[in-house]
Write a protein that holds these residues in place. Structure first.
Motif, PDB file in Angstrom:
ATOM      1  N   GLU A  14     -42.037   0.287 102.413  1.00  0.00           N
ATOM      2  CA  GLU A  14     -43.083   0.593 101.500  1.00  0.00           C
ATOM      3  C   GLU A  14     -42.919  -0.371 100.012  1.00  0.00           C
ATOM      4  O   GLU A  14     -41.875  -1.103  99.994  1.00  0.00           O
ATOM      5  CB  GLU A  14     -42.806   1.698 100.932  1.00  0.00           C
ATOM      6  N   ARG A  36     -47.518  10.160  92.154  1.00  0.00           N
ATOM      7  CA  ARG A  36     -47.852   9.655  93.600  1.00  0.00           C
ATOM      8  C   ARG A  36     -47.776   8.018  93.468  1.00  0.00           C
ATOM      9  O   ARG A  36     -48.072   7.316  92.522  1.00  0.00           O
ATOM     10  CB  ARG A  36     -49.142   9.987  93.926  1.00  0.00           C
ATOM     11  N   LEU A  39     -49.140   3.573  99.067  1.00  0.00           N
ATOM     12  CA  LEU A  39     -48.433   2.934  99.781  1.00  0.00           C
ATOM     13  C   LEU A  39     -49.086   1.681 100.343  1.00  0.00           C
ATOM     14  O   LEU A  39     -48.299   0.893 101.035  1.00  0.00           O
ATOM     15  CB  LEU A  39     -47.905   4.012 100.833  1.00  0.00           C
ATOM     16  N   VAL A  66     -53.306   6.158 101.554  1.00  0.00           N
ATOM     17  CA  VAL A  66     -52.267   7.015 101.756  1.00  0.00           C
ATOM     18  C   VAL A  66     -51.329   6.740 100.389  1.00  0.00           C
ATOM     19  O   VAL A  66     -50.892   5.942  99.936  1.00  0.00           O
ATOM     20  CB  VAL A  66     -51.457   6.552 102.757  1.00  0.00           C
ATOM     21  N   THR A  67     -51.011   8.153  99.874  1.00  0.00           N
ATOM     22  CA  THR A  67     -49.951   8.329  98.885  1.00  0.00           C
ATOM     23  C   THR A  67     -48.651   8.888  99.283  1.00  0.00           C
ATOM     24  O   THR A  67     -48.611   9.774 100.357  1.00  0.00           O
ATOM     25  CB  THR A  67     -50.579   9.088  97.613  1.00  0.00           C
ATOM     26  N   ARG A  68     -47.770   8.624  98.439  1.00  0.00           N
ATOM     27  CA  ARG A  68     -46.499   9.567  98.650  1.00  0.00           C
ATOM     28  C   ARG A  68     -46.096  10.154  97.368  1.00  0.00           C
ATOM     29  O   ARG A  68     -46.229   9.188  96.279  1.00  0.00           O
ATOM     30  CB  ARG A  68     -45.253   8.568  99.225  1.00  0.00           C
ATOM     31  N   SER A  75     -40.822  13.479  99.297  1.00  0.00           N
ATOM     32  CA  SER A  75     -41.466  12.182 100.178  1.00  0.00           C
ATOM     33  C   SER A  75     -42.629  12.741 100.771  1.00  0.00           C
ATOM     34  O   SER A  75     -43.040  12.089 101.884  1.00  0.00           O
ATOM     35  CB  SER A  75     -40.265  12.056 101.357  1.00  0.00           C
ATOM     36  N   ARG A  77     -46.408  12.768 101.833  1.00  0.00           N
ATOM     37  CA  ARG A  77     -47.534  11.644 102.105  1.00  0.00           C
ATOM     38  C   ARG A  77     -48.758  12.511 102.203  1.00  0.00           C
ATOM     39  O   ARG A  77     -48.911  13.509 102.907  1.00  0.00           O
ATOM     40  CB  ARG A  77     -47.058  10.879 102.973  1.00  0.00           C
ATOM     41  N   CYS A  79     -53.102  11.430 102.981  1.00  0.00           N
ATOM     42  CA  CYS A  79     -54.174  10.318 103.461  1.00  0.00           C
ATOM     43  C   CYS A  79     -55.558  10.997 102.771  1.00  0.00           C
ATOM     44  O   CYS A  79     -55.955  12.102 103.118  1.00  0.00           O
ATOM     45  CB  CYS A  79     -54.255  10.203 104.968  1.00  0.00           C
TER      46      CYS A  79
END
Length: 86
Positions: A14, A36, A39, A66-68, A75, A77, A79
């Motif tokens: 990442e 957030r 990624l 996409v975020t995490r 953790s 995630r 989209c």
């Protein structure tokens, strides 16, 4: 968790976070909510809970889907392109 079509395109490892908070929140004088990490680029920001919807704004401006979660111990995630959990 289901895989989205965009997960395979994410950089490995990442990206390093570009900061600890969303620059747009700081400029607006608001407190970031539920941070957030994007990624694709490492951009840190809030979720869409605040009225400003910075997470959706970043997706629309950049196409980075996409975020995490950037919260300690999380953790999860998401989209933004297809709405799936990654």
């Amino acid at each position: 968790m289901s895989e989205c079509a965009h997960a395979a395109d994410l950089p490995r490892p990442e990206p390093v976070p570009l900061g600890t908070t969303r620059p747009e929140c700081l400029e607006a004088g608001t407190d970031p909510a539920r941070l957030r990490l994007r990624l694709t680029c490492g951009h840190g920001g809030c979720c869409d809970s605040p009225p400003s919807r910075h997470a959706t704004g970043h997706f629309r401006a950049t196409g980075h889907p996409v975020t995490r979660s950037f919260e300690p111990g999380e953790s999860r995630r998401r989209c933004f392109e297809d709405g799936s959990t990654v």
